[in-house]
Design a protein around this motif. Structure first.
Motif, short mmCIF file in Angstrom:
data_model
loop_
_atom_site.label_atom_id
_atom_site.label_comp_id
_atom_site.label_asym_id
_atom_site.label_seq_id
_atom_site.Cartn_x
_atom_site.Cartn_y
_atom_site.Cartn_z
N ARG A 105 0.61 -1.18 0.03
CA ARG A 105 0.06 0.13 0.15
C ARG A 105 0.87 1.14 -0.07
O ARG A 105 0.63 2.22 -0.67
CB ARG A 105 -0.81 -0.12 1.15
CG ARG A 105 -1.99 -0.96 1.07
CD ARG A 105 -2.81 -1.03 2.42
NE ARG A 105 -3.83 -1.79 2.60
CZ ARG A 105 -4.73 -2.33 3.63
NH1 ARG A 105 -4.48 -1.77 4.69
NH2 ARG A 105 -5.82 -3.10 3.54
N ARG A 106 2.06 1.16 0.73
CA ARG A 106 2.88 2.50 0.98
C ARG A 106 3.35 2.69 -0.32
O ARG A 106 3.41 3.85 -1.00
CB ARG A 106 3.88 2.03 1.80
CG ARG A 106 4.79 3.25 2.09
CD ARG A 106 5.99 2.73 3.02
NE ARG A 106 6.88 1.75 2.60
CZ ARG A 106 8.07 2.06 1.57
NH1 ARG A 106 7.98 3.45 1.42
NH2 ARG A 106 8.62 1.03 1.35
N ALA A 108 2.41 1.66 -3.46
CA ALA A 108 1.57 1.96 -4.44
C ALA A 108 1.24 3.38 -4.90
O ALA A 108 0.88 3.87 -5.97
CB ALA A 108 0.28 0.91 -4.25
N ALA A 109 1.18 4.21 -3.63
CA ALA A 109 0.59 5.33 -3.72
C ALA A 109 1.75 6.38 -4.56
O ALA A 109 1.15 6.90 -5.60
CB ALA A 109 0.69 6.33 -2.36
N LYS A 112 1.49 5.06 -8.26
CA LYS A 112 0.09 5.69 -9.12
C LYS A 112 0.17 7.10 -9.39
O LYS A 112 -0.20 7.44 -10.38
CB LYS A 112 -0.99 5.45 -8.13
CG LYS A 112 -2.33 5.79 -8.46
CD LYS A 112 -3.47 5.42 -7.60
CE LYS A 112 -4.82 5.97 -8.39
NZ LYS A 112 -5.94 5.83 -7.52
N THR A 117 2.25 0.59 -12.42
CA THR A 117 1.63 -0.41 -11.82
C THR A 117 2.52 -1.09 -11.12
O THR A 117 3.81 -1.43 -11.49
CB THR A 117 0.97 -1.37 -12.87
OG1 THR A 117 0.03 -0.66 -13.52
CG2 THR A 117 0.24 -2.67 -12.19
N ILE A 141 -4.58 -5.87 0.10
CA ILE A 141 -3.91 -4.66 -0.46
C ILE A 141 -5.09 -3.59 -0.93
O ILE A 141 -4.99 -2.40 -0.67
CB ILE A 141 -2.81 -4.79 -1.53
CG1 ILE A 141 -1.66 -5.57 -0.80
CG2 ILE A 141 -2.30 -3.51 -1.97
CD1 ILE A 141 -0.87 -6.18 -1.79
N ASP A 142 -5.71 -4.34 -2.03
CA ASP A 142 -7.15 -3.51 -2.48
C ASP A 142 -6.54 -1.87 -3.06
O ASP A 142 -7.11 -0.99 -2.66
CB ASP A 142 -7.96 -3.18 -1.33
CG ASP A 142 -9.13 -2.64 -1.90
OD1 ASP A 142 -9.61 -2.79 -3.03
OD2 ASP A 142 -10.17 -2.02 -1.21
N ARG A 143 -5.69 -2.20 -3.84
CA ARG A 143 -5.22 -0.98 -4.70
C ARG A 143 -5.34 -1.19 -6.18
O ARG A 143 -4.57 -2.26 -6.69
CB ARG A 143 -3.65 -0.44 -4.16
CG ARG A 143 -3.54 0.06 -2.95
CD ARG A 143 -4.33 1.25 -2.47
NE ARG A 143 -4.12 1.86 -1.03
CZ ARG A 143 -4.73 1.32 -0.01
NH1 ARG A 143 -5.96 0.57 -0.13
NH2 ARG A 143 -4.58 1.82 1.13
N GLU A 144 -5.99 -0.23 -6.78
CA GLU A 144 -6.19 -0.53 -8.63
C GLU A 144 -4.78 -0.61 -9.04
O GLU A 144 -4.79 -1.32 -10.33
CB GLU A 144 -7.12 0.57 -8.92
CG GLU A 144 -6.53 2.04 -8.96
CD GLU A 144 -7.42 3.17 -9.53
OE1 GLU A 144 -8.35 2.59 -9.69
OE2 GLU A 144 -6.86 4.06 -9.44
N ASN A 145 -3.69 -0.07 -8.56
CA ASN A 145 -2.65 -0.18 -9.53
C ASN A 145 -1.62 -1.36 -9.20
O ASN A 145 -0.27 -1.28 -9.21
CB ASN A 145 -1.90 1.15 -9.65
CG ASN A 145 -1.14 1.62 -8.17
OD1 ASN A 145 -2.11 1.48 -7.18
ND2 ASN A 145 -0.14 2.15 -8.27
N VAL A 146 -2.26 -2.34 -8.19
CA VAL A 146 -1.39 -3.37 -7.53
C VAL A 146 -1.92 -4.71 -8.33
O VAL A 146 -3.27 -4.84 -8.22
CB VAL A 146 -1.53 -3.55 -6.10
CG1 VAL A 146 -0.60 -4.72 -5.82
CG2 VAL A 146 -0.90 -2.29 -5.50
#
Length: 233
Positions: A105-106, A108-109, A112, A117, A141-146
């Motif tokens: 998550r960290r 991914a920000a 993004k 990705t 994780i629930d991140r669209e770019n992961v």
């Protein structure tokens, strides 16, 4: 799109790899971070990107060896991916599940923010060894770019590999292409063409990337690339 991962030829320089990929009729290269494009060397990464583009090839991804939760800095990895103009950074999910989720998550920000990705290596002895493990991690994780890569597990049946691939399709980035026996002996891709036809027809990946050819041979790479191009038509 078809391509070659540079770690297939770790002992060769980046210009030699570009030559092999171009001569084999492939469309791009996944640049590895262990030898060819080490994290933090933006100048070298920029040189690689320019040489890749001049050869008419795409940079398919940055195959980093960043391990989630391992404590390493992500900024040099991101810097190198930006210099390569790579739209995907491949990372490894190993160790503690919760730490991997937090770290993914960290990173991914900032990725993004640059429209990059993050995609997991789909590999034995990792948290993404199976579709079940990969899905548990991706959903947490629930991140669209992961997202995740996929590759077959030689120890599984063809039917089981197809089921694993189908399960991760919504999160699929790229596919690593090779054909091995259960014992890990490398075979020509032609010997697995029927299986790979099924995989690629199901996956329709953004990129099908050759990896680890028999004998570490440029000639075998060209033969495998011809098979792969035919399967992707």
């Amino acid at each position: 799109m078809t391509g070659l991962t540079s770690v297939t030829f770790r002992r060769l320089g980046f210009r030699e790899i570009i030559q092999i990929a171009g001569d084999s009729g492939l469309e791009g290269v996944e640049w590895g971070g262990d030898v060819h494009a080490p994290p933090g060397d933006a100048a070298l990464a920029g040189e690689i990107r320019q040489a890749t583009a001049e050869a008419g090839l795409a940079v398919l991804s940055y195959g980093s060896y960043y391990k989630l939760g391992g404590g390493a800095a992500f900024a040099p990895v991101l810097e190198t991916a930006l210099a390569l103009q790579a739209g995907v950074i491949r990372v490894w999910a190993q160790g503690d599940f919760n730490r991997a989720v937090e770290d993914a998550r960290r990173i991914a920000a900032p990725a993004k923010a640059h429209e990059i990705t993050i995609a997991f290596e789909y590999h034995r002895n990792t948290l993404t060894e199976t579709a079940e493990g990969a899905l548990a991690l991706l959903e947490a994780i629930d991140r669209e770019n992961v997202k995740t890569y996929w590759q077959p597990n030689p120890a599984l049946s063809h039917e089981k590999n197809l089921a694993e691939l189908e399960a991760v399709l919504p999160w699929l980035a790229h596919v690593h292409v090779f054909h091995w026996t259960r014992a890990g002996r490398r075979l020509p891709l032609q010997a697995g063409a029927a299986r790979w036809r099924d995989y690629l027809q199901l996956a329709r990946p953004k990129a099908a990337i050759l990896e680890f050819v028999k004998g570490d041979s440029a000639a075998q790479c060209a033969r495998d690339a011809k098979v792969l191009r035919g399967l992707c038509e």
